[in-house]
Design a protein around this motif. Structure first.
Motif, mmCIF file in Angstrom:
data_model
loop_
_atom_site.group_PDB
_atom_site.id
_atom_site.type_symbol
_atom_site.label_atom_id
_atom_site.label_comp_id
_atom_site.label_asym_id
_atom_site.label_seq_id
_atom_site.Cartn_x
_atom_site.Cartn_y
_atom_site.Cartn_z
ATOM 1 N N ILE A 48 -6.939 5.018 -2.517
ATOM 2 C CA ILE A 48 -5.754 5.783 -1.943
ATOM 3 C C ILE A 48 -5.832 7.081 -2.120
ATOM 4 O O ILE A 48 -5.559 7.716 -1.193
ATOM 5 N N GLY B 257 0.771 -1.246 0.082
ATOM 6 C CA GLY B 257 0.036 0.079 -0.058
ATOM 7 C C GLY B 257 0.777 1.299 -0.182
ATOM 8 O O GLY B 257 0.493 2.247 -0.657
ATOM 9 N N GLU C 49 0.756 4.301 -2.900
ATOM 10 C CA GLU C 49 0.306 5.665 -2.458
ATOM 11 C C GLU C 49 1.595 6.576 -3.076
ATOM 12 O O GLU C 49 0.978 7.651 -3.839
#
Length: 755
Positions: free
Chosen positions: A395, A359, A363
């Protein structure tokens, strides 16, 4: 410069070869300069005031005024415009070429007023030229060359050039419709630099002394003195026939200057007759020169087909250079070679992973995409990153909540829901950049979008010891940090740019040149303790490259090398999407490359560092050796640069000599790394001499490398002011937000920017 006295009709002043070269070089700055330089050259040739006025189409008082001003002040006297008399004749093609080349940064397009002031014509004259050529200042605007009859080509392609004395022919074809990739688009920096290089060489060809006059035939073949026919390769018909044979299905359009009838009069029995008869002839107007018209057509083609036309433009420039250097009396003849367009695959876009463990990477990938583009909608983010729309939505929602992103106004995209562009919030974060240089300490506070929040400097005159420098680096950084905290929500850290060599992983400075007592200074640890925040240490050239990448956005999104010129010379490189530091952070040292190219060796047989690899001190020392009265102390280098900008031959020669040596090191870098963009900046590249440095370097890296036939190197000036300090701050953002996959989720350097 030779004295120019008694410049009345009865005098014939003497100009040295250097005076001639200085005048011709100065005259390339615009059409009004060309007229004033011609007035002086006419006087040196013994031409009367009346004769010069008639030849140039201006008044006798204007001629007299410029002669007197040159006699009294030299080239500086020619910089002032006359207060009376008619304006000089305008080369309309030169005006249009300047329009297409574009203005200096940060402006994107010319305003009529700005361009008129720049080239020395009235606003009314400029708008009239734009109207006749059907061109405007906007990017993508393409001109229509005003010839008789009108040129029917929608996309003019320059196929050949022939020029001799007062006659010239441009061979034009209709360019095929674009297929596949256009190649990397041009920016204003590239257009201006390429226009300047081509115009300078074509002007040298045009201004070369014509061959001795003699009787001529009424047909196409000139007759040299003594009645001997001129060689066939000195007439345009052979060139036209060769081009026609290469393009049998095209109608060639020939723009002619001079006696067009002579071009058409090839005898019926000559094998070239069919090609000349089937070509479409167009008479050029007297308000346009052939050289500036060739530049205009070339710039228009460069805008449409940059990938295909760059090598063609380079070949034309080099052919003109070689012809002018030869100083022969033959005609200039150039034809476009048949080059195969290389279908290079698009650069791979970093594809994202949708696993939860990545993640943070995703981002950063979204932030990087928005930063490079300026603003993107969620749909565009998904297209560019390869993330699913659901992942992008999640996001961007998190980044909006965190305050890193903001929404712009909604934009209609036709049917369906309007798109909402997202952009970085400048005040979401800030960083401090510190540059330690042998001459000064520079400190800046920079917001997330590259805006300068605070700027401070302190000159180092006598003391450069570690304790003294650390004390003042700390004080200036804390002062800037106080400003940054008031203007932004988070201060991410401090980046420090220092001369090499360094141990970047440990943040240790290892005895850089011109710094006594810095044998092994633990700079990072000292500053972390004093500042109480995260600190990153970079070599100054590497920091400058990071700043160029971060603030240059899409224009610097590909691979490039940053050539940093200051107290020393070094380079930083962006390769495959990330800065390349090497194992220890010392990649990019180029002093020994210059030494190898210039043949300087130590007693042991290794490369010896050349003086020019410290450009600032080398320029000052060589200027004093050349007899210039350079002041002592701070400001000596600036003084030499100002002298060069005023036209002082000795100052120009010194700067060109240093730039040529540095350029040889740049050739080695280009051969080694195989990049197409070289950015030049640093304290030595002052605005007054930037064109001089860029010109010498661009000439070398496109003339000497082994792969010069398949690679065209664009040399551009650095955009950030105080590049190393701004780059040091950008290095903090780069480490925090640039997407990269590495062990344990950390950057290859293992540095954290959060403190």
């Amino acid at each position: 410069m030779s004295a120019m006295r008694d410049m009345d009709e009865a005098s014939k002043p003497v100009l040295s070869d250097r005076d001639h070269e200085a005048l011709r070089a100065w005259a390339r700055g615009g059409p009004e300069r060309s007229v004033r330089a011609r007035i002086v050259l006419d006087a040196a040739a013994g031409l009367s005031v009346s004769g010069s006025a008639r030849a140039l189409g201006i008044s006798r008082p204007t001629v007299t005024t410029w002669r007197k001003r040159y006699a009294a002040e030299g080239l500086a006297g020619l910089e002032h415009r006359p207060r009376s008399g008619r304006p000089p004749q305008v080369d309309e093609a030169d005006v249009v070429a300047a329009t297409l080349a574009g203005p200096p940064a940060p402006a994107r397009t010319w305003s009529a007023r700005a361009l008129a002031d720049r080239i020395g014509v009235s606003h009314t004259t400029l708008t009239g030229v734009w109207r006749r050529w059907q061109v405007g200042p906007g990017e993508g605007s393409l001109p229509t060359v005003p010839v008789d009859p009108a040129l029917p080509c929608a996309r003019a392609e320059l196929l050949g050039v022939w020029a001799r004395a007062d006659r010239a022919v441009l061979v034009i074809g209709e360019a095929p419709a674009p297929e596949g990739q256009r190649g990397r688009a041009t920016d204003a920096d590239e257009r201006r630099s390429r226009h300047a290089a081509l115009a300078a060489q074509l002007d040298r060809v045009r201004d070369a002394e014509p061959p001795p006059a003699g009787p001529s035939a009424t047909g196409a073949h000139a007759v040299a003195p003594g009645g001997v026919p001129a060689p066939r390769d000195q007439e345009p018909d052979a060139l036209i026939a060769t081009i026609a044979a290469r393009h049998p299905r095209r109608t060639l359009h020939l723009i002619a200057w001079g006696d067009e009838a002579a071009y058409r009069a090839t005898p019926d029995g000559h094998p070239d007759h069919d090609a000349l008869r089937e070509a479409s002839w167009h008479r050029a107007d007297s308000t346009m020169s052939w050289s500036a018209t060739a530049c205009t057509i070339a710039l228009a083609e460069l805008a449409q087909f940059p990938g295909r036309f760059r090598p063609v433009l380079h070949a034309l420039t080099e052919a003109a250079r070689a012809h002018a250097d030869a100083r022969g009396d033959c005609a200039f003849s150039w034809q476009r070679s048949e080059t195969r367009v290389r279908r290079t695959p698009p650069r791979p876009v970093p594809r994202a992973f949708n696993q939860l463990a990545l993640g943070s990477y995703n981002e950063k990938l979204v932030i990087e995409s928005i930063r490079e583009a300026g603003a993107l909608s969620r749909v565009e983010i998904a297209e560019q990153t390869g993330l699913t729309p659901q992942a992008v939505s999640r996001i961007t929602r998190n980044l909006l909540t965190a305050g890193l992103l903001a929404e712009d106004g909604r934009q209609s995209a036709g049917a369906g829901k309007p798109r909402v562009p997202l952009r970085l919030r400048p005040d979401a974060a800030s960083a401090i950049g510190v540059h330690l240089d042998p001459e000064m300490i520079s400190v800046v506070a920079v917001d997330l979008c590259g805006g300068i929040l605070d700027r401070r400097q302190m000159h180092l005159f006598e003391r450069r010891d570690p304790g003294w420098c650390l004390e003042h680096m700390t004080r200036l950084a804390l002062e800037s940090a106080a400003v940054a905290r008031q203007a932004s929500e988070a201060l991410l850290g401090v980046g420090v740019a220092v001369p090499g060599p360094v141990d970047a992983r440990a943040g240790i400075v290892l005895d850089p040149p011109l710094f006594d007592g810095w044998e092994q200074v633990e700079l990072k640890a000292e500053l972390i303790e004093r500042l109480g925040t995260a600190v990153i240490v970079e070599k100054d050239a590497t920091a400058a490259a990071i700043g160029e990448r971060w603030l240059g956005a899409a224009d610097r999104a590909g691979d490039f090398v940053y050539l940093y010129l200051g107290a020393g010379a070094g380079s930083g490189a962006f390769l495959n999407g990330d800065v390349y530091r090497g194992t220890t952070g010392n990649a990019g040292e180029m002093g020994e490359l210059c030494a190898i190219r210039t043949g300087l060796l130590t007693d042991e047989g290794g490369p010896r560092m050349v003086a020019e690899c410290a450009p600032i001190s080398a320029v000052v020392e060589q200027a004093r050796a050349a007899g210039l009265m350079v002041p002592q102390g701070d400001g000596a280098y600036d003084w030499v640069c100002e002298a060069a900008a005023r036209g002082d031959d000795r100052a120009v020669t010194v700067l060109e000599s240093v730039a040529r040596t540095v350029a040889l090191g740049a050739v080695g870098i280009i051969d080694l790394l195989d990049v197409e963009l070289l950015v030049v900046g640093g304290p030595a590249v002052l605005p007054s001499v930037a064109d001089l440095y860029l010109g010498q370097i661009a000439a070398a890296v496109n003339r000497f490398p082994v792969a010069r036939r398949v690679r065209d190197v664009h040399v551009a000036q650095s955009r950030p002011n105080q590049a190393a300090a701004v780059g040091a701050a950008a290095g903090v953002f780069h480490s925090a937000f640039t997407p990269r996959l590495s062990p344990h989720g950390r950057s290859a350097r293992g540095a954290s920017t959060r403190g």
